[in-house]
Design a protein around this motif. Structure first.
Motif, PDB file in Angstrom:
ATOM      1  N   UNK A  89      -2.472   5.899  -3.708  1.00  0.00           N
ATOM      2  CA  UNK A  89      -2.667   6.947  -4.773  1.00  0.00           C
ATOM      3  C   UNK A  89      -2.589   8.398  -4.067  1.00  0.00           C
ATOM      4  N   UNK A  90      -2.807   8.481  -2.666  1.00  0.00           N
ATOM      5  CA  UNK A  90      -2.519   9.828  -1.881  1.00  0.00           C
ATOM      6  C   UNK A  90      -1.354   9.768  -0.779  1.00  0.00           C
ATOM      7  N   UNK A  91      -1.157  10.846  -0.383  1.00  0.00           N
ATOM      8  CA  UNK A  91      -0.185  10.726   0.721  1.00  0.00           C
ATOM      9  C   UNK A  91      -0.695  10.198   1.883  1.00  0.00           C
ATOM     10  N   UNK A  92      -1.927  10.331   2.369  1.00  0.00           N
ATOM     11  CA  UNK A  92      -2.633   9.870   3.596  1.00  0.00           C
ATOM     12  C   UNK A  92      -2.589   8.347   3.425  1.00  0.00           C
ATOM     13  N   UNK A  93      -2.847   7.974   2.278  1.00  0.00           N
ATOM     14  CA  UNK A  93      -2.735   6.384   2.317  1.00  0.00           C
ATOM     15  C   UNK A  93      -1.115   5.890   2.624  1.00  0.00           C
ATOM     16  N   UNK A 123      -6.490  20.370  -7.174  1.00  0.00           N
ATOM     17  CA  UNK A 123      -6.976  19.350  -5.897  1.00  0.00           C
ATOM     18  C   UNK A 123      -5.719  19.204  -5.036  1.00  0.00           C
ATOM     19  N   UNK A 124      -6.030  19.027  -3.895  1.00  0.00           N
ATOM     20  CA  UNK A 124      -4.695  18.970  -2.830  1.00  0.00           C
ATOM     21  C   UNK A 124      -3.979  17.508  -2.799  1.00  0.00           C
ATOM     22  N   UNK A 125      -4.679  16.731  -3.747  1.00  0.00           N
ATOM     23  CA  UNK A 125      -3.996  15.369  -3.614  1.00  0.00           C
ATOM     24  C   UNK A 125      -2.730  15.365  -4.448  1.00  0.00           C
ATOM     25  N   UNK A 126      -2.650  16.124  -5.365  1.00  0.00           N
ATOM     26  CA  UNK A 126      -1.508  16.379  -6.308  1.00  0.00           C
ATOM     27  C   UNK A 126      -0.228  17.195  -5.460  1.00  0.00           C
ATOM     28  N   UNK A 175       0.786   7.421   4.680  1.00  0.00           N
ATOM     29  CA  UNK A 175       0.815   7.598   6.159  1.00  0.00           C
ATOM     30  C   UNK A 175       0.128   6.322   6.859  1.00  0.00           C
ATOM     31  N   UNK A 176      -1.083   6.018   6.394  1.00  0.00           N
ATOM     32  CA  UNK A 176      -1.542   4.964   7.025  1.00  0.00           C
ATOM     33  C   UNK A 176      -0.852   3.515   6.919  1.00  0.00           C
ATOM     34  N   UNK A 186       0.830  -1.060   0.120  1.00  0.00           N
ATOM     35  CA  UNK A 186       0.075   0.043  -0.035  1.00  0.00           C
ATOM     36  C   UNK A 186       0.869   1.214   0.010  1.00  0.00           C
ATOM     37  N   UNK A 209       1.738  18.162   6.603  1.00  0.00           N
ATOM     38  CA  UNK A 209       0.909  18.008   5.369  1.00  0.00           C
ATOM     39  C   UNK A 209       0.010  19.110   5.316  1.00  0.00           C
TER      40      UNK A 209
END
Lengths: 132, 103
Positions: B27-31, B97-100, B33-34, B22, B81
């Motif tokens: 795909x995102x930064x929060x993933x 979008x903040x995901x980029x 960190x999880x 994972x 972040x």
């Protein structure tokens, strides 16, 4: 002649009780250890398989907390109260305090910044989120 | 008892491998960190299994220190972040979008 017989019986009963309690504690440790390891494995599987940031935070915050707490209880039974002491209870309390707080903080950050959510119909939400 | 400890080693190792998967694919930064938090908890579980195998209560401080380290690192990542997203929104003032910008 009576006393040695009764002593013999008592020692037999005591050794039987000791064996029974050793087996009981071993089985209890095995149950706690295996269930904790299974919950940790299911938490890792949920982190991979669930489609959304919020769902992954849910898998992290619940399954991992329960798994690591069960494994610490198994450790406490295995090495005995005298050796482990109060530190295992402090560790369990610390796990219960920190891991859900971290998961909620992550999902709160994702919710405030409007990360893409899983609507239920589209299958490729996790791959679409990286392309946006 | 020993074979149960080895089965638990296997399950926790598979959980670490899933977290690494994972972390690479997230795909995102929060993933990511999880996934990092998952790996930190699995390191604590490895410490529990080692002290169960060697029958000592010597590594309980290590368990406390590792869990505190994982928690504080996660909190520091989230605050970093958040601050970086706020500064990016102030500088660019675009509807990106903040995901980029998180990665």
């Amino acid at each position: 002649m009576k006393k040695p017989v009764t002593n013999y019986r008592q020692t037999q009963e005591n050794s039987f009780a000791m064996d029974f309690f050793a087996l009981f504690f071993t089985v209890l440790t095995a149950i706690f250890l295996l269930s904790g390891a299974c919950f940790i494995f299911l938490g890792g599987l949920g982190v991979v398989r669930l489609p959304d940031v919020f769902c992954r935070g849910h898998a992290l915050g619940k399954a991992m907390t329960l798994g690591i707490s069960l494994m610490l209880i198994g450790l406490w039974i295995h090495i005995g109260i005298g050796e482990a002491g109060i530190k295992v209870i402090i560790a369990i309390m610390f796990q219960f305090a920190t891991i859900p707080v971290a998961a909620h903080l992550l999902t709160l950050h994702a919710y405030k910044n409007k990360y893409p959510r899983f609507s239920g119909k589209e299958n490729n939400t996790s791959t679409q989120a990286g392309q946006k | 008892m020993t074979i149960l400890i080895y089965i638990s080693y296997t399950l926790v190792s598979i959980a670490i491998l899933l977290g690494i998967y994972r972390m690479i694919l997230g795909p995102t930064a929060v993933d990511r960190i999880i996934a990092f938090d998952t790996i930190a908890i699995c390191a604590v579980a490895f410490t529990v299994l080692l002290s169960m195998q060697w029958r000592t209560g010597f590594f309980l401080e290590l368990i406390l220190i590792f869990s505190a380290l994982g928690f504080f690192t996660t909190v520091a990542f989230v605050f970093y972040l958040q601050r970086r997203l706020e500064t990016d929104a102030d500088e660019e003032t675009s509807n990106q979008l903040p995901t980029n910008s998180g990665e």
